[in-house]
Design an enzyme around this catalytic site. Structure first.
Site, PDB file in Angstrom:
ATOM      1  N   ASP A 170      -7.690   5.883  -4.031  1.00 36.33           N
ATOM      2  CA  ASP A 170      -7.218   6.051  -2.652  1.00 36.33           C
ATOM      3  C   ASP A 170      -8.226   6.848  -1.813  1.00 36.33           C
ATOM      4  O   ASP A 170      -8.944   7.693  -2.349  1.00 36.33           O
ATOM      5  CB  ASP A 170      -5.856   6.765  -2.672  1.00 36.33           C
ATOM      6  CG  ASP A 170      -5.091   6.598  -1.373  1.00 36.33           C
ATOM      7  OD1 ASP A 170      -5.490   5.768  -0.537  1.00 36.33           O
ATOM      8  OD2 ASP A 170      -4.088   7.314  -1.190  1.00 36.33           O
TER       9      ASP A 170
ATOM     10  N   ASN B  35       0.450  -3.497  -0.173  1.00 34.23           N
ATOM     11  CA  ASN B  35      -0.766  -3.523   0.660  1.00 34.23           C
ATOM     12  C   ASN B  35      -0.886  -4.801   1.503  1.00 34.23           C
ATOM     13  O   ASN B  35      -1.727  -4.876   2.398  1.00 34.23           O
ATOM     14  CB  ASN B  35      -2.030  -3.322  -0.182  1.00 34.23           C
ATOM     15  CG  ASN B  35      -2.242  -1.890  -0.640  1.00 34.23           C
ATOM     16  OD1 ASN B  35      -2.758  -1.629  -1.716  1.00 34.23           O
ATOM     17  ND2 ASN B  35      -1.849  -0.926   0.192  1.00 34.23           N
TER      18      ASN B  35
HETATM   19  C1  IPE Z   1      -2.019   2.945  -3.192  1.00 32.75           C
HETATM   20  O1  IPE Z   1      -2.649   3.442  -2.049  1.00 32.75           O
HETATM   21  C2  IPE Z   1      -2.556   1.602  -3.555  1.00 32.75           C
HETATM   22  C3  IPE Z   1      -3.941   1.557  -3.971  1.00 32.75           C
HETATM   23  C4  IPE Z   1      -4.770   2.557  -4.070  1.00 32.75           C
HETATM   24  C5  IPE Z   1      -4.412   0.264  -4.356  1.00 32.75           C
HETATM   25  P1  IPE Z   1      -1.992   3.307  -0.607  1.00 32.75           P
HETATM   26  O2  IPE Z   1      -2.941   3.958   0.322  1.00 32.75           O
HETATM   27  O3  IPE Z   1      -1.633   1.901  -0.330  1.00 32.75           O
HETATM   28  O4  IPE Z   1      -0.660   4.137  -0.781  1.00 32.75           O
HETATM   29  P2  IPE Z   1       0.280   4.819   0.296  1.00 32.75           P
HETATM   30  O5  IPE Z   1       0.647   3.762   1.288  1.00 32.75           O
HETATM   31  O6  IPE Z   1      -0.487   5.916   0.937  1.00 32.75           O
HETATM   32  O7  IPE Z   1       1.445   5.337  -0.496  1.00 32.75           O
HETATM   33  C1  IPE Z   2      -7.362   2.732  -0.895  1.00 29.44           C
HETATM   34  O1  IPE Z   2      -7.878   3.263   0.258  1.00 29.44           O
HETATM   35  C2  IPE Z   2      -7.683   1.274  -1.046  1.00 29.44           C
HETATM   36  C3  IPE Z   2      -6.515   0.379  -0.964  1.00 29.44           C
HETATM   37  C4  IPE Z   2      -5.288   0.719  -0.765  1.00 29.44           C
HETATM   38  C5  IPE Z   2      -6.801  -1.030  -1.100  1.00 29.44           C
HETATM   39  P1  IPE Z   2      -7.031   3.330   1.598  1.00 29.44           P
HETATM   40  O2  IPE Z   2      -7.440   2.198   2.477  1.00 29.44           O
HETATM   41  O3  IPE Z   2      -5.586   3.451   1.324  1.00 29.44           O
HETATM   42  O4  IPE Z   2      -7.584   4.692   2.201  1.00 29.44           O
HETATM   43  P2  IPE Z   2      -6.788   5.713   3.115  1.00 29.44           P
HETATM   44  O5  IPE Z   2      -5.564   6.137   2.374  1.00 29.44           O
HETATM   45  O6  IPE Z   2      -6.447   4.988   4.381  1.00 29.44           O
HETATM   46  O7  IPE Z   2      -7.748   6.840   3.329  1.00 29.44           O
HETATM   47 MG    MG Z   3      -4.364   5.057   1.098  1.00 28.30          MG
END
Ligand code: IPE
Ligand code: IPE
Ligand code: MG
Length: 262
Positions: A22, A70
């Site tokens: 993340d 996602n």
């Molecule tokens: C969790 O991260 C999913 C992945 C890292 C693939 P998200 O960024 O989607 O999670 P939330 O929405 O903050 O809980």
């Molecule tokens: C995690 O990074 C990757 C996926 C969920 C695919 P994010 O895109 O959630 O990164 P933040 O949470 O917005 O920083």
């Molecule tokens: Mg995230």
């Protein structure tokens, strides 16, 4: 990642690490860039991490790449993530097979394009004989989906007379979940400072040790991995028991228990 053959000294573990990767969006935002730049930088971390895990005798690495939720992201971002996943598989499968890493993808699959489904099947085929470690990519994966598909499979077995409802034990459920054939997830890491599970492995994390780091995913390297492993090794895993402490292993009588606690 490495296998543990007969007669080898058993390493202190972890044998199986799972990571919620993340923080790509925040990494990019801090540089004034769109999320796509963060996702591209994030993918680049994976290759080195797989090698680092192999060097540290980790038998399995499970990476949360795309959750069931996602799909709620903007369409352009979803499309970019699918494209990155596709090119990662096409670029890395051969290298993984040369390194003896076996790849598998867990998750629904049927919502991916035909082209991506083909690339997944091809990468799994190319790497299937790998015996030096396992890389699992969780894509369109959700812990709730995993439990639901296990329940559905068990229900089908009851309906067809293969099993009775009484035979549905915790072991039977576990056997129908993803990762059933791999060592239990010892260490669950989440980057970016968030401290939640976001529908990742729900059942399989029952006794995982959790490690949260403020590092954003594109900054997560060997140093962060080693810090997580060091933290894991310093922990006492008790699995509901009394652990190794012989003082605690003796059940106190009620009186002394009360005296000590009040
Ligand atoms: C969790 O991260 C999913 C992945 C890292 C693939 P998200 O960024 O989607 O999670 P939330 O929405 O903050 O809980
Ligand atoms: C995690 O990074 C990757 C996926 C969920 C695919 P994010 O895109 O959630 O990164 P933040 O949470 O917005 O920083
Ligand atoms: Mg995230």
């Amino acid at each position: 990642m490495g296998g543990s053959g007969c007669g080898e000294v058993v390493p202190p573990g972890p044998r199986h690490i799972a990571i919620i990767m993340d923080g790509n969006g925040r990494w990019a935002a801090r540089r004034g860039l769109p999320p796509s730049a963060g996702h591209k930088a994030g993918v680049e971390r994976i290759r080195d991490l797989v090698s680092a895990c192999r060097e540290r005798a980790v038998e399995a690495l499970t990476l949360f790449a795309f959750s069931s939720e996602n799909w709620r992201r903007p369409p352009q971002e979803v499309e970019l993530l699918m494209g990155l996943f596709h090119s990662y598989l096409r670029k890395e499968a051969l290298r993984m097979s040369e390194e003896g890493v076996r790849l598998r993808v867990i998750g629904r699959r049927d919502r991916f394009s035909g082209r991506l489904q083909k690339a997944i099947a091809e990468a799994e085929r190319i790497t299937r004989d790998g015996e030096r470690g396992n890389l699992v990519i969780a894509a369109d994966y959700g812990g709730q989906w995993d439990m639901t598909q296990a329940a559905r499979a068990l229900a089908a077995e009851v309906a067809s007379g293969q099993r009775t409802p009484d035979s549905i034990t915790e072991q039977a459920v576990a056997a129908h979940l993803q990762l059933a054939d791999l060592p239990p997830v010892d260490l669950l890491i989440r980057s970016s400072g968030e401290q939640r599970i976001s529908n990742f492995i729900l059942w399989q994390a029952a006794y995982s040790e959790f490690y949260f780091t403020p590092a954003l995913w594109p900054d997560f390297g060997e140093r962060e991995l080693d810090a997580a492993i060091e933290s894991f090794r310093a922990r006492e895993r008790r699995f509901g028991g009394r652990g190794d402490d012989s003082r605690l292993a003796r059940m106190p009588d009620t009186k002394s228990f009360k005296q000590r606690r009040v």
